[in-house]
Design a protein around this motif. Structure first.
Motif, PDB file in Angstrom:
ATOM      1  N   ALA A 139      64.458  20.647 -18.760  1.00 14.46           N
ATOM      2  CA  ALA A 139      65.488  21.678 -18.835  1.00 14.46           C
ATOM      3  C   ALA A 139      66.859  21.020 -18.963  1.00 14.46           C
ATOM      4  O   ALA A 139      67.023  19.827 -18.696  1.00 14.46           O
ATOM      5  N   THR A 140      67.857  21.800 -19.351  1.00 11.66           N
ATOM      6  CA  THR A 140      69.197  21.247 -19.557  1.00 11.66           C
ATOM      7  C   THR A 140      69.706  20.548 -18.309  1.00 11.66           C
ATOM      8  O   THR A 140      70.185  19.410 -18.353  1.00 11.66           O
ATOM      9  N   TYR A 141      69.578  21.214 -17.164  1.00  5.95           N
ATOM     10  CA  TYR A 141      70.069  20.600 -15.924  1.00  5.95           C
ATOM     11  C   TYR A 141      69.197  19.429 -15.504  1.00  5.95           C
ATOM     12  O   TYR A 141      69.686  18.459 -14.900  1.00  5.95           O
ATOM     13  N   GLY A 142      67.901  19.479 -15.825  1.00  8.00           N
ATOM     14  CA  GLY A 142      67.011  18.365 -15.499  1.00  8.00           C
ATOM     15  C   GLY A 142      67.375  17.121 -16.280  1.00  8.00           C
ATOM     16  O   GLY A 142      67.410  16.011 -15.745  1.00  8.00           O
ATOM     17  N   THR A 143      67.678  17.293 -17.569  1.00  8.42           N
ATOM     18  CA  THR A 143      68.104  16.165 -18.399  1.00  8.42           C
ATOM     19  C   THR A 143      69.408  15.570 -17.890  1.00  8.42           C
ATOM     20  O   THR A 143      69.577  14.343 -17.843  1.00  8.42           O
ATOM     21  N   LEU A 144      70.332  16.435 -17.501  1.00  9.59           N
ATOM     22  CA  LEU A 144      71.597  15.973 -16.943  1.00  9.59           C
ATOM     23  C   LEU A 144      71.386  15.166 -15.668  1.00  9.59           C
ATOM     24  O   LEU A 144      71.934  14.072 -15.496  1.00  9.59           O
ATOM     25  N   ALA A 145      70.577  15.720 -14.763  1.00  9.35           N
ATOM     26  CA  ALA A 145      70.347  15.060 -13.482  1.00  9.35           C
ATOM     27  C   ALA A 145      69.682  13.699 -13.667  1.00  9.35           C
ATOM     28  O   ALA A 145      70.122  12.703 -13.070  1.00  9.35           O
ATOM     29  N   GLY A 294      82.945  20.852 -15.249  1.00 11.77           N
ATOM     30  CA  GLY A 294      84.075  20.422 -16.069  1.00 11.77           C
ATOM     31  C   GLY A 294      83.692  20.104 -17.501  1.00 11.77           C
ATOM     32  O   GLY A 294      84.552  20.096 -18.396  1.00 11.77           O
ATOM     33  N   PHE A 295      82.417  19.831 -17.741  1.00 11.93           N
ATOM     34  CA  PHE A 295      81.936  19.596 -19.101  1.00 11.93           C
ATOM     35  C   PHE A 295      81.498  20.891 -19.781  1.00 11.93           C
ATOM     36  O   PHE A 295      80.765  20.863 -20.769  1.00 11.93           O
ATOM     37  N   ARG A 296      81.921  22.029 -19.244  1.00 13.22           N
ATOM     38  CA  ARG A 296      81.727  23.356 -19.833  1.00 13.22           C
ATOM     39  C   ARG A 296      80.269  23.831 -19.782  1.00 13.22           C
ATOM     40  O   ARG A 296      79.823  24.582 -20.635  1.00 13.22           O
ATOM     41  N   TYR A 297      79.532  23.375 -18.773  1.00 13.07           N
ATOM     42  CA  TYR A 297      78.189  23.906 -18.560  1.00 13.07           C
ATOM     43  C   TYR A 297      78.278  25.190 -17.735  1.00 13.07           C
ATOM     44  O   TYR A 297      79.231  25.406 -16.991  1.00 13.07           O
ATOM     45  N   ARG A 298      77.257  26.027 -17.882  1.00 13.29           N
ATOM     46  CA  ARG A 298      77.222  27.282 -17.141  1.00 13.29           C
ATOM     47  C   ARG A 298      77.122  27.035 -15.640  1.00 13.29           C
ATOM     48  O   ARG A 298      76.747  25.952 -15.198  1.00 13.29           O
ATOM     49  N   VAL A 299      77.421  28.076 -14.887  1.00 11.89           N
ATOM     50  CA  VAL A 299      77.358  27.984 -13.428  1.00 11.89           C
ATOM     51  C   VAL A 299      75.953  27.582 -12.986  1.00 11.89           C
ATOM     52  O   VAL A 299      75.788  26.723 -12.119  1.00 11.89           O
ATOM     53  N   ARG A 300      74.924  28.167 -13.607  1.00  4.26           N
ATOM     54  CA  ARG A 300      73.555  27.849 -13.198  1.00  4.26           C
ATOM     55  C   ARG A 300      73.229  26.382 -13.437  1.00  4.26           C
ATOM     56  O   ARG A 300      72.641  25.721 -12.586  1.00  4.26           O
ATOM     57  N   THR A 301      73.610  25.870 -14.603  1.00  7.40           N
ATOM     58  CA  THR A 301      73.327  24.472 -14.923  1.00  7.40           C
ATOM     59  C   THR A 301      74.032  23.544 -13.950  1.00  7.40           C
ATOM     60  O   THR A 301      73.429  22.594 -13.435  1.00  7.40           O
ATOM     61  N   ALA A 302      75.309  23.802 -13.678  1.00 10.25           N
ATOM     62  CA  ALA A 302      76.067  22.959 -12.755  1.00 10.25           C
ATOM     63  C   ALA A 302      75.502  23.051 -11.336  1.00 10.25           C
ATOM     64  O   ALA A 302      75.380  22.036 -10.641  1.00 10.25           O
ATOM     65  N   LEU A 303      75.126  24.267 -10.914  1.00 11.67           N
ATOM     66  CA  LEU A 303      74.612  24.449  -9.555  1.00 11.67           C
ATOM     67  C   LEU A 303      73.247  23.800  -9.391  1.00 11.67           C
ATOM     68  O   LEU A 303      72.989  23.108  -8.395  1.00 11.67           O
ATOM     69  N   PHE A 304      72.355  23.983 -10.377  1.00 12.01           N
ATOM     70  CA  PHE A 304      71.017  23.409 -10.272  1.00 12.01           C
ATOM     71  C   PHE A 304      71.067  21.882 -10.339  1.00 12.01           C
ATOM     72  O   PHE A 304      70.279  21.199  -9.679  1.00 12.01           O
ATOM     73  N   THR A 305      71.962  21.331 -11.173  1.00  8.65           N
ATOM     74  CA  THR A 305      72.139  19.879 -11.196  1.00  8.65           C
ATOM     75  C   THR A 305      72.585  19.378  -9.835  1.00  8.65           C
ATOM     76  O   THR A 305      72.078  18.372  -9.317  1.00  8.65           O
ATOM     77  N   THR A 306      73.525  20.093  -9.231  1.00  4.66           N
ATOM     78  CA  THR A 306      74.027  19.721  -7.902  1.00  4.66           C
ATOM     79  C   THR A 306      72.928  19.754  -6.857  1.00  4.66           C
ATOM     80  O   THR A 306      72.786  18.819  -6.058  1.00  4.66           O
ATOM     81  N   LEU A 307      72.129  20.818  -6.843  1.00  9.74           N
ATOM     82  CA  LEU A 307      71.062  20.933  -5.852  1.00  9.74           C
ATOM     83  C   LEU A 307      70.022  19.826  -6.021  1.00  9.74           C
ATOM     84  O   LEU A 307      69.473  19.316  -5.044  1.00  9.74           O
ATOM     85  N   THR A 308      69.735  19.455  -7.280  1.00  8.88           N
ATOM     86  CA  THR A 308      68.768  18.384  -7.548  1.00  8.88           C
ATOM     87  C   THR A 308      69.260  17.047  -7.012  1.00  8.88           C
ATOM     88  O   THR A 308      68.465  16.216  -6.548  1.00  8.88           O
ATOM     89  N   LEU A 309      70.565  16.825  -7.058  1.00  8.67           N
ATOM     90  CA  LEU A 309      71.155  15.538  -6.663  1.00  8.67           C
ATOM     91  C   LEU A 309      71.780  15.591  -5.274  1.00  8.67           C
ATOM     92  O   LEU A 309      72.428  14.633  -4.844  1.00  8.67           O
ATOM     93  N   PHE A 310      71.554  16.664  -4.541  1.00  5.24           N
ATOM     94  CA  PHE A 310      72.211  16.878  -3.251  1.00  5.24           C
ATOM     95  C   PHE A 310      71.455  16.146  -2.129  1.00  5.24           C
ATOM     96  O   PHE A 310      70.788  16.756  -1.300  1.00  5.24           O
ATOM     97  N   ASN A 311      71.535  14.833  -2.134  1.00  8.55           N
ATOM     98  CA  ASN A 311      70.849  14.029  -1.122  1.00  8.55           C
ATOM     99  C   ASN A 311      71.376  12.599  -1.163  1.00  8.55           C
ATOM    100  O   ASN A 311      72.146  12.236  -2.051  1.00  8.55           O
ATOM    101  N   PHE A 312      70.961  11.815  -0.191  1.00 10.87           N
ATOM    102  CA  PHE A 312      71.193  10.377  -0.234  1.00 10.87           C
ATOM    103  C   PHE A 312      69.952   9.733  -0.864  1.00 10.87           C
ATOM    104  O   PHE A 312      68.920  10.382  -1.033  1.00 10.87           O
ATOM    105  N   SER A 313      70.059   8.440  -1.197  1.00  9.35           N
ATOM    106  CA  SER A 313      69.047   7.855  -2.073  1.00  9.35           C
ATOM    107  C   SER A 313      68.296   6.678  -1.460  1.00  9.35           C
ATOM    108  O   SER A 313      68.864   5.904  -0.680  1.00  9.35           O
ATOM    109  N   GLU A 314      67.045   6.543  -1.890  1.00 10.28           N
ATOM    110  CA  GLU A 314      66.274   5.354  -1.547  1.00 10.28           C
ATOM    111  C   GLU A 314      66.891   4.109  -2.193  1.00 10.28           C
ATOM    112  O   GLU A 314      66.753   3.000  -1.674  1.00 10.28           O
TER     113      GLU A 314
END
Length: 526
Positions: A139-145, A294-314
């Motif tokens: 998906a668009t947000y998946g590719t971004l993430a 800021g790159f002109r993505y929809r609210v859903r795309t920006a929010l879903f990308t954020t939720l996917t990356l909303f963590n600390f990392s291994e």
């Protein structure tokens, strides 16, 4: 000794998996418990942990699509987020030190900068698992993430190389000739088959041709594994090779997380500091949303990308582990990072599970851009005069499209989330457009000049077909809907949601094979 470690890791990992949390949280907990019981890491566990990191970097290299990384929203977005997040965490840590937080009392500014850098990463393992479970990896947000995560991985590799403490030998200049070997490596991959030789070839490339060769000339071995993977990233079988290594890599990484737990004993201070880091995590998420939006993505795309990356990392743990080995980070701080990573997974998992509900709530408050101001990959979808829609243009969707085009003679449009797939189908003469049918806004963004009477749900993941069917039912669509499934429970779920026809692809494949054989042998002259 190793048998005890493996048993503890299995029990703890299984328990966390049943709680719908990543098993690696259980591996960290197992390490902490074993350390409390007086156990120490062994050379075997340490060696396997190092192998896990090396194979991880090799598989990352196999997925490095340079064209994707060259997109401004990927390279600039990831770089901006890394810089801003590192700066934020560093300033926050300096402020906490001024407030006399005990854990930070002996840390210098450079050490706090390193800690901020480690905390700036998001988890590749968590993101891929979450996207795969939802069937939205493409998906668009998946590719971004995923693109931003790969850039973060590159930043980590640069750090690992820079802090290796090794001075390259003069013979390292010969490594610039490695691209000349790309055709030979590709031909060997073509001949490696699909079984154990493919796995063995992958291990050879990662550990011998990559890590071993680079270590021999005085360069960080892990960098060699990454570069060898990158050389084959454009090969058609690169994805298959990465999948063949998946279980081995994950098994060795179990030892890495065990090692983190075995390195230091958690204290109330380290746990309290981990909670403080968790309180700072939302700012990291806000920065993700701000940059993607800021790159002109929809609210859903920006929010879903954020939720996917909303963590600390291994990977932050890997950076912290190296810093700990070289004396750049105190042991209690490393333990706090490990605890914070575990807590962030526990917090992020339900957020991703209920992402659609969160979007439904947040969309009422977050401003949306005008349709003509959106990013090209996030704009309205023109379905033209289509009477039939095929959602998911993989092998099954493509076959269904061609069959219907031959027999029904009605306008057909295919929908796929992968840009490369859309381009290939268009070149082959099919009407296929880019879109994500699981997107709650997909149908409201779709514009059609025709009367759609049939929709085929042919996406490879049942969860994606289920999500799309739910969206279709909410639009009051009056035509027919058919869907594919792999297992009986998936079939039952689709029928419960009101699909008109559902097909078990394994059963249908067997029936089709039998019909083909019957027809073929009943007419021997054809």
């Amino acid at each position: 000794m190793e048998l005890v470690f493996i048993s503890a890791a299995f029990i703890s990992g299984y328990a966390l998996m049943r709680c719908h949390l990543p098993p690696l949280v259980g591996f960290l907990i197992a390490g902490f418990v074993l350390h409390a019981m007086g156990y120490q890491s062994t050379p075997v566990i340490t060696q396997l942990a190092d192998l896990g990191v090396t194979l991880l970097l090799f598989t990352i290299g196999l997925k490095l699509d340079v064209k994707t990384l060259l997109a401004k929203e990927i390279w600039f977005g990831a770089t901006a987020h890394n810089v801003l997040t590192t700066a934020f965490f560093t300033l926050a840590l300096m402020g906490l030190k001024a407030l006399s937080i005990p854990m930070l009392s002996g840390m210098s500014v450079s050490e706090m900068l390193l800690l901020g850098f480690a905390l700036s990463f998001s988890s590749t393992v968590f993101a891929i698992k979450a996207l795969q479970e939802k069937g939205e990896l493409n998906a668009t947000y998946g590719t971004l993430a995923i693109g931003m995560l790969i850039m973060q991985d590159i930043f980590a590799v640069i750090f690992l190389t820079a802090t290796s403490g090794k001075t390259p030998e003069l013979t390292a200049l010969l490594l610039f000739g490695l691209p000349l070997l790309k055709p030979l490596l590709g031909k060997l991959l073509d001949k490696a088959g699909h079984g154990e030789m493919l796995v063995l070839y992958a291990v050879f490339l990662a550990l011998v041709a990559g890590a071993g060769l680079f270590e021999a000339v005085g360069i960080k071995p892990d960098l060699g594994a990454l570069i060898l993977g990158m050389l084959l990233a454009s090969h058609p079988r690169a994805s298959e090779m990465a999948k063949s290594l998946f279980n081995m890599k994950e098994l060795f990484l179990v030892c890495f997380f065990l090692n983190i737990g075995l390195s230091e004993q958690p204290t109330w201070q380290s746990f309290s500091f981990a909670l403080i880091l968790m309180l700072l995590l939302p700012i990291k998420g806000v920065l993700y949303y701000w940059i993607v939006n800021g790159f002109r993505y929809r609210v859903r795309t920006a929010l879903f990308t954020t939720l996917t990356l909303f963590n600390f990392s291994e990977f932050g743990l890997i950076v912290g582990g190296l810093a700990y080995k070289t004396g750049l980070m105190p042991g209690p701080i490393l333990v706090s990072i490990a605890i914070a990573v575990s807590l962030s997974f526990a917090f992020s998992a339900p957020l991703n599970t209920f992402s659609n509900q969160l979007y439904g709530w947040a969309s009422r408050w977050l401003p949306e851009r005008a349709p003509d101001k959106l990013h090209p990959s996030d704009q309205q979808i023109n379905l033209g005069d289509a009477s039939i829609l095929v959602l998911g243009m993989g092998r099954i969707g493509s076959g269904a499209y061609d069959e219907l085009a031959t027999t029904h003679h009605q306008p057909i449009v295919g929908i796929d989330t992968r840009e490369d797939s859309v381009t290939r189908h268009q070149q082959e003469g099919r009407r296929v457009i880019l879109g994500d049918a699981t997107d709650p806004d997909f149908w409201s963004r779709a514009v059609s000049d025709g009367n759609i009477s049939l929709i085929l749900l042919a996406m490879p993941h049942s969860h994606a077909n289920t999500l799309a069917l739910e969206q279709i039912r909410q639009t009051q669509f009056s035509g027919k809907v058919a869907a594919i499934a792999k297992y009986q429970d998936e079939l039952d779920q689709l029928k419960a949601l009101g699909v008109d026809e559902a097909f078990n692809i394994y059963q249908e494949a067997g029936s089709g094979f039998a019909r083909h054989v019957r027809d073929r042998f009943s007419h021997p002259d054809t």
